[in-house]
Design a protein around this motif. Structure first.
Motif, short mmCIF file in Angstrom:
data_model
loop_
_atom_site.label_atom_id
_atom_site.label_comp_id
_atom_site.label_asym_id
_atom_site.label_seq_id
_atom_site.Cartn_x
_atom_site.Cartn_y
_atom_site.Cartn_z
N ARG A 518 0.82 -1.22 0.00
CA ARG A 518 0.00 0.00 0.00
C ARG A 518 0.85 1.28 0.00
NH1 ARG A 518 -5.71 0.65 2.77
NH2 ARG A 518 -5.97 -0.84 1.12
N THR A 525 -2.56 6.29 -4.72
CA THR A 525 -3.60 5.47 -4.10
C THR A 525 -4.09 4.37 -5.04
OG1 THR A 525 -5.19 7.11 -4.84
CG2 THR A 525 -4.44 7.28 -2.58
N GLN A 527 -3.04 1.40 -5.51
CA GLN A 527 -3.11 0.09 -4.86
C GLN A 527 -4.39 -0.04 -4.05
OE1 GLN A 527 -2.96 -0.85 -1.51
NE2 GLN A 527 -2.30 -2.97 -1.64
N ILE A 528 -4.84 1.08 -3.46
CA ILE A 528 -6.04 1.02 -2.63
C ILE A 528 -7.24 0.67 -3.50
CG2 ILE A 528 -7.56 2.36 -1.11
CD1 ILE A 528 -5.09 3.94 -0.27
#
Lengths: 628, 318
Positions: A518, A525, A527-528
């Motif tokens: 993360r 962001t 990966q989120i």
């Protein structure tokens, strides 16, 4: 500062706030509010006659409220530009200043704020930091005990241009203190207030102690510390010198300060860690070395500039090691303590670095970006048909998608970094990513799963981490199952759920969904976005009744080649653990559901063509003759 | 990230509720200096060092460390800790492990006289540490319900001693007869008002304040008690009966009591008594007072005593 103001290419806009920033790198439009000074800058010559006649005195915040100033004032005598300002909260409208100004006629009480739009190619943010207010720490009695002062108050008290002309006096009786205590880490390295180390305070208290000790060698100065941190060049030597001068360094964080009600002397209660004993020492004055904290309007600025804040509240840099002065928004750069607390040399270095970064933009006609940007099929976007959606804009970490109901979503190409999150999130396949189109990825999928798919492990890898991890596993000769087939996308955000469904529809034995950790995501962001989707997929497959472990989510960095090999081998074990007939049966049972879920992808433009191409690829791999 | 598979002493402490986060300690010493035990009672008392001993697996040393047994869980240190470690929780966890290993508290605790105890259970209600509990026991050949004090829990604040209606509980040094003896000492003949001060051992943090107490002449008599909860209203009344003009009871500030809530118990009892006297005879009000001195109230005791003496003098002159 004076030189900067004189430079013809530099315009100093004092007392001005940035209210809005629009546009993108090279083409920013900035809305500025120049606050009304009630003094016309072009006429004011800084003579100060107005200030002399002003009858109002209020505390001077520049002098840490230790000295007064008038209602018409300059913050300090070295102010740049040296133009007076009327403090309208204090002014009683006697207009004596207008009289005193006379012929210059510089004071105009009818003046109002001026709002302007300016063009900018690049923006450097150098908004600095604020100080922690130690009065919330009741144990140190700041605000109740007059002789407990902060480091900034000390700074004014021993400054020759300060309110006492450099004569160090204590507030209770204006006598020169003989015994001084400095307390470090007030409000920093303290989970109750700010968990971080404020970076410069150790050197700062040593500096103050040495300065005072040099002025008066009879002073008894003690520095209370938890750890003295002197990591830069020459700093440790300075610390050595302070000890040679006879300054006491007491390891132990004071828990309490008490005051003698008569003499107003202070008693510092602490443990001396070297002795293992509690000591109580008497001082005439105590200085609290308060922590640095983000500016109170840091969050506002972060939304105005569309840049991110780190957990402590300071602005987040693009990369902590490699791009410490860049922000994720191209064309916006950070300098100094607004990015994280730092001392003067580091601030100067970062400032110069940010300026040269900005100069690079100003001196080039073109701005190069990765070619993997997103683009919208306007006829497919449901927003154009007046329906609520906006999923693409929500997934974009860079704010590069303009979304408005009634219009097709629009990608600002210069802002797009090419993670592909919007493409995967769009439920109508209305966005595509150049070089990573649905059709291209589908073709790859079908090609790698053409033969004996139930024995294959399909691994989705993100370009920046997991792909590097797989690469490292290879170059390090870590053995892993040869049944693995990798498929690269730019970010885990691009790993469309349709791809996973399609992979299982084609009969893949196992699927790995892998990207950066993360905190390492190349696209802030991204990966989120990917992780949220992966979580949803895991639940869906569980409900469908898929054997556990066939769909796996792992975050693997580029340095974790061993982990990549291990995960693939574990997936192989999962496949080996299921009897082949049972696996085939499971694939067949789930196929209709997968087909149903992946159906939309087939509607994406040029899919037919890509699948045809992929079939020919497979055929040629098997040595069949393929007609062009 | 790899996790160790062996269970260390620190892991055992962490597993007990309250014992978490001890690894966050960076030995700043705030807890040591916030606590008054090292300064007042035991020079080897040091919570920071105990945490270190736990982290370094020095089990034997940790179990025999006075810190393990002397912490009264007043939690002055907890809100001061910059790492938010619940230090008394960690110490309590170590103590729990020590008790499980068969170690015993070295503290001399309160004693219950089984013959006097009626098993009423007041001590059970009043104890801040849940040390006493009622048991069936053979007393004088008969089964009887009496109070039994858990020696490993009792911190000897004496709140139960004051609360016991039958005087069945005693604490060495401050048993009821000891205090009565001190109250009844005859003072020199003097016209100035006689003041009796009950002072809690923990309310005056610094030696300077203790020296203030010693600086007064003999008509100001000071009786040291472990906690203001130790004071029985009858003692104040006895003092007034035996010719003393005023009684001042001094405890810790609310939330800073060395024995968790002893000061609250004392405050209820003595403030109520003071109000009773005030209402019975408003002309001669203010003869019994209860004050709570905080950790930063250096020198306040002098103002309080002088103020009380002044009002007693005015009362005498009337």
């Amino acid at each position: 500062m004076v030189d900067a103001a004189r430079q013809p290419n530099i315009t100093v806009k004092a007392y001005t706030e940035v209210e809005r920033v629009e546009g993108f790198v090279g083409n920013f439009k900035v809305q500025l509010r120049e606050k009304s000074k009630r003094v016309i800058s072009s006429r004011c010559n800084g003579c100060g006659d107005c200030s002399k006649v002003c009858p109002i005195e209020v505390p001077n915040s520049f002098e840490m409220n230790l000295a007064p100033r008038k209602a018409i004032y300059v913050p300090m005598s070295q102010s740049v530009p040296l133009k007076y300002t009327v403090d309208m909260d204090a002014c009683i409208h006697c207009y004596k200043c207008v009289e005193a100004c006379g012929k210059l006629n510089a004071i105009d009480f009818s003046m109002e704020d001026k709002v302007t739009w300016e063009d900018a190619g690049a923006i450097v943010v150098a908004t600095g930091y604020d100080h922690f207010d130690p009065s919330v720490m009741s144990e140190y009695g700041y605000g109740r005990f007059p002789n407990v002062i902060t480091s900034m108050e000390m700074e004014r008290l021993n400054n020759s241009a300060g309110p006492t002309a450099g004569d160090l006096i204590r507030p209770s009786d204006l006598k020169n203190p003989k015994r001084l205590a400095f307390i470090n880490c007030v409000g920093s390295r303290d989970k109750r207030y700010n968990p971080y180390c404020s970076n410069f305070c150790c050197m700062y208290s040593i500096k103050n102690a040495v300065l005072l000790k040099q002025m008066d060698p009879d002073l008894d100065i003690s520095v209370y510390y938890m750890d003295i941190r002197t990591p830069s060049k020459g700093y440790e030597e300075f610390y050595d010198r302070a000890r040679e001068l006879g300054i006491h360094f007491i390891q132990g964080r004071p828990s309490l300060i008490t005051e003698d009600p008569g003499s107003k002397n202070l008693f510092v209660h602490s443990e001396d860690v070297s002795l293992g004993k509690v000591i109580e020492r008497e001082y005439d004055m105590v200085m609290l070395n308060q922590a640095g904290i983000p500016q109170p309007d840091q969050a506002t600025m972060s939304s105005v500039l569309n840049i991110v804040q780190s957990p402590g509240g300071f602005f987040m840099e693009y990369h902590p090691k490699l791009r410490p002065m860049d922000t994720p928004t191209d064309g916006v750069f950070l300098a100094g303590a607004c990015q994280g607390l730092k001392d003067i040399p580091s601030s100067v270095a970062q400032g110069i670095a940010a300026a040269s970064r900005a100069g690079r933009i100003l001196h080039s006609d073109k701005w190069e970006i990765e070619p993997t940007v997103a683009s919208v099929w306007e006829d497919r976007c449901i927003s154009a048909q007046g329906k609520q959606c906006g999923l693409c804009a929500k997934a974009c970490p860079y704010g590069s998608i303009n979304y408005e109901v009634g219009k097709a979503a629009e990608v600002v190409t210069a802002k797009c970094h090419g993670c592909g999150g919007c493409v995967a999130e769009c439920p109508h396949n209305a966005i595509t990513q150049l070089h990573y189109t649905d059709a291209q990825l589908l073709a790859q999928l079908q090609a790698v799963l053409a033969n004996e798919p139930e024995k294959k492990i399909l691994a989705f890898r993100c370009h920046w981490c997991s792909y590097g991890g797989a690469d490292l596993a290879g170059t390090s000769h870590f053995e892993y199952s040869a049944k693995e087939r990798g498929l690269r996308v730019m970010c885990s955000a691009r790993m469309d759920s349709d791809f996973v469904y399609e992979a299982f529809r084609l009969g893949a034995g196992a699927v790995l969904y892998s990207g950066c950790h993360r905190q390492d995501c190349h696209y802030i962001t991204g990966q989120i976005v990917g992780a949220t989707r992966a979580e949803r997929l895991t639940k869906t497959f569980d409900k469908m009744g898929m054997s556990p472990g066939r769909f796996r989510v792992e975050w693997i960095s580029a340095a974790e080649g061993d982990k990549y090999a291990r995960v693939i081998n574990e997936l192989q074990k999962v496949i080996d653990g299921i009897p082949p007939e049972k696996l085939k049966e499971e694939i067949e049972t789930l196929r209709p559901q997968m087909e149903q879920r992946a159906r939309r992808m087939k509607e994406a433009p040029r899919v037919e063509e890509a699948i045809e191409f992929s079939k020919r690829m497979v055929a040629s791999m098997h040595g069949e003759e393929v007609a062009n | 990230m790899s996790h160790s598979t062996t269970v260390t002493f620190a892991d055992k402490v962490r597993a007990i509720p309250g014992g978490e986060h001890l690894e966050m300690c960076y030995s700043c010493g705030t807890c040591v200096s916030k606590c008054m035990i090292q300064q007042k009672v035991e020079p080897d008392y040091n919570p920071r060092r105990l945490i270190r001993r736990v982290l370094l697996d020095q089990v034997e040393d940790a179990f025999t460390d006075p810190t393990t047994w002397m912490c009264s869980a007043c939690d002055l240190c907890f809100p001061a800790c910059p790492q938010k470690i619940h230090i008394s929780g960690v110490i309590g966890a170590v103590k729990q492990l020590a008790v499980a290993e068969g170690y015993k508290s070295p503290l001399e605790t309160v004693k219950v006289d089984d013959k006097l105890c009626s098993g009423c259970g007041v001590c059970v209600m009043v104890c801040p540490y849940e040390a006493p509990h009622l048991v069936e026991k053979k007393v004088n050949g008969q089964m009887d319900r009496v109070s039994l004090v858990d020696k490993n829990r009792c911190m000897r604040c004496g709140t139960c001693v004051a609360a016991c209606p039958l005087g069945a509980i005693s604490r060495k040094g401050v048993a009821n007869p000891d205090i009565v003896k001190q109250i009844k000492i005859k003072t020199d003949r003097t016209t100035s008002p006689k003041l009796l001060i009950f002072i809690c051992d923990w309310s005056l943090r610094v030696d300077d304040d203790l020296r203030i107490l010693e600086s007064y002449p003999s008509n100001i008599r000071v009786i040291h008690i472990p906690c203001s909860g130790r004071i029985d209203p009858q003692m104040a009344m006895l003092a007034l009966r035996s010719g003393i003009d005023g009684v001042l009871v001094c405890g810790c500030a609310p939330g800073e009591c060395h024995f968790k809530r002893g000061t609250n118990v004392g405050s209820c009892k003595i403030s109520l008594l003071g109000q009773m006297f005030d209402q019975m005879d408003p002309e001669r009000g203010g003869r019994v007072r209860f004050i709570q001195i905080g950790t930063q109230d250096r020198g306040r005791i002098r103002n309080e005593i002088d103020g009380m003496l002044e009002s007693l003098e005015l009362m005498k002159a009337r």
